[in-house]
Design an enzyme around this catalytic site. Sequence first.
Site, short mmCIF file in Angstrom:
data_model
loop_
_atom_site.label_atom_id
_atom_site.label_comp_id
_atom_site.label_asym_id
_atom_site.label_seq_id
_atom_site.Cartn_x
_atom_site.Cartn_y
_atom_site.Cartn_z
N ASN A 42 0.87 -1.18 0.00
CA ASN A 42 0.00 0.00 0.00
C ASN A 42 0.90 1.23 0.00
O ASN A 42 1.51 1.55 1.01
CB ASN A 42 -0.90 -0.03 1.25
CG ASN A 42 -1.74 1.22 1.39
OD1 ASN A 42 -1.78 2.06 0.48
ND2 ASN A 42 -2.40 1.36 2.53
N TRP A 43 0.97 1.87 -1.14
CA TRP A 43 1.89 3.01 -1.28
C TRP A 43 1.35 4.27 -0.60
O TRP A 43 2.05 5.26 -0.50
CB TRP A 43 2.16 3.30 -2.76
CG TRP A 43 2.89 2.20 -3.49
CD1 TRP A 43 3.32 1.00 -2.97
CD2 TRP A 43 3.28 2.19 -4.87
NE1 TRP A 43 3.95 0.27 -3.94
CE2 TRP A 43 3.94 0.96 -5.12
CE3 TRP A 43 3.12 3.09 -5.92
CZ2 TRP A 43 4.45 0.63 -6.37
CZ3 TRP A 43 3.63 2.76 -7.18
CH2 TRP A 43 4.29 1.55 -7.39
N LYS A 44 0.07 4.25 -0.23
CA LYS A 44 -0.57 5.42 0.38
C LYS A 44 -0.37 6.65 -0.52
O LYS A 44 -0.36 6.51 -1.73
CB LYS A 44 -0.06 5.62 1.81
CG LYS A 44 -0.18 4.32 2.63
CD LYS A 44 0.04 4.48 4.09
CE LYS A 44 -0.13 3.14 4.78
NZ LYS A 44 0.00 3.19 6.24
N HIS A 101 -9.46 1.03 4.98
CA HIS A 101 -8.14 1.18 5.60
C HIS A 101 -8.26 2.11 6.81
O HIS A 101 -9.07 3.05 6.81
CB HIS A 101 -7.14 1.75 4.58
CG HIS A 101 -5.74 1.73 5.13
ND1 HIS A 101 -5.26 2.71 5.96
CD2 HIS A 101 -4.75 0.81 5.00
CE1 HIS A 101 -4.02 2.39 6.31
NE2 HIS A 101 -3.69 1.26 5.74
N GLU A 110 -6.62 4.53 7.83
CA GLU A 110 -6.48 5.97 7.58
C GLU A 110 -7.77 6.54 6.99
O GLU A 110 -8.10 7.71 7.21
CB GLU A 110 -5.26 6.21 6.68
CG GLU A 110 -3.97 6.02 7.48
CD GLU A 110 -2.85 5.32 6.75
OE1 GLU A 110 -2.82 5.34 5.51
OE2 GLU A 110 -1.98 4.74 7.44
N GLU A 139 -5.02 -4.88 10.64
CA GLU A 139 -3.98 -3.86 10.81
C GLU A 139 -4.25 -3.10 12.11
O GLU A 139 -5.05 -2.15 12.12
CB GLU A 139 -4.00 -2.88 9.64
CG GLU A 139 -3.73 -3.51 8.29
CD GLU A 139 -3.19 -2.49 7.29
OE1 GLU A 139 -2.10 -2.73 6.78
OE2 GLU A 139 -3.85 -1.47 7.04
N GLY A 199 2.84 2.44 10.76
CA GLY A 199 3.76 3.56 10.59
C GLY A 199 4.48 3.97 11.86
O GLY A 199 5.10 5.04 11.92
N GLY A 232 3.07 -1.12 4.20
CA GLY A 232 3.05 0.31 3.88
C GLY A 232 4.45 0.80 3.55
O GLY A 232 4.95 0.59 2.44
N GLY A 233 5.10 1.43 4.51
CA GLY A 233 6.40 2.08 4.29
C GLY A 233 7.42 1.21 3.57
O GLY A 233 8.09 1.67 2.64
#
Length: 253
Positions: free
Chosen positions: A9-11, A97, A99, A169, A175, A236-237
């Site tokens: 997930n590149w966000k 998600h 976020e 998650e 993060g 993610g990161g």
Amino acid sequence: MRKAFVAGNWKMNTDSHTGVALAKAVASGSSQVAGHSVTVAVCPPFVYLQSVAAAVSASHVAVGAQDLYFEPKGAFTGEISPSMLKDIGCTYVLCGHSERRHVIGETDELICKKVSAAISGGLLPILCVGELLEERDASQTEAVVSRQLKNGLAGLSVEKVSAATIAYEPVWAIGTGRTATRQQAQEVHDFVRKLLQQMYGDELAEEIRILYGGSVKPGNSAELMAEPDIDGLLVGGASLKADDFLAIIDSAA
Ligand code: 13P
């Protein structure tokens, strides 16, 4: 047997050049395993979906969107429909998600409409669930995850739910560098699978993939994947660095 599944997930990261370069590096570096022993997907921002889909089209790397809207078309300024995502080569779509739940304010009800529209539109949704730190500290993890799962899949038949993947998650692990321990993750994955078994029966519970996400790195991916109910990883990161993401894919293959 559930095939391992690793999704990046590149966000809200990358640009038109770095996104395509990253996608190409993932496609070439995972060519031995992607599609065979592990399902691999990347989820770039909407505006780069098409160029990323073109960059990985000759590979087994699939493309997913990070969100969608549940209506098929019309006056919904700024939104993207399931058929638009299909049209440009998307296979997967993240729904709910954390976020989007906690930063943008999406509700379980809205998320359920998105999951349902994704499936009806021929996409494979990845429904994300997970508790906040204060909820974990108050021993509310199972209650929160259960509510998100039941409400997020409300009204869907077992056939439809079989198109879905679940991602656990924990919000406190996203993060933050603070990964859930493999035991903490396995406990919730086991809980989720048993809940799905009650809701949809043995066959679905046996087949559905449950991914873990939250500070997954090359250094912890193998031990997470060793747990019986962790079927894959939502990264993610570390998915923004080709070498790290490829090492994670290898550890899952
Ligand atoms: P990080 O891997 O950066 O913690 O993000 C996890 C995540 O939210 C993936 O969807």
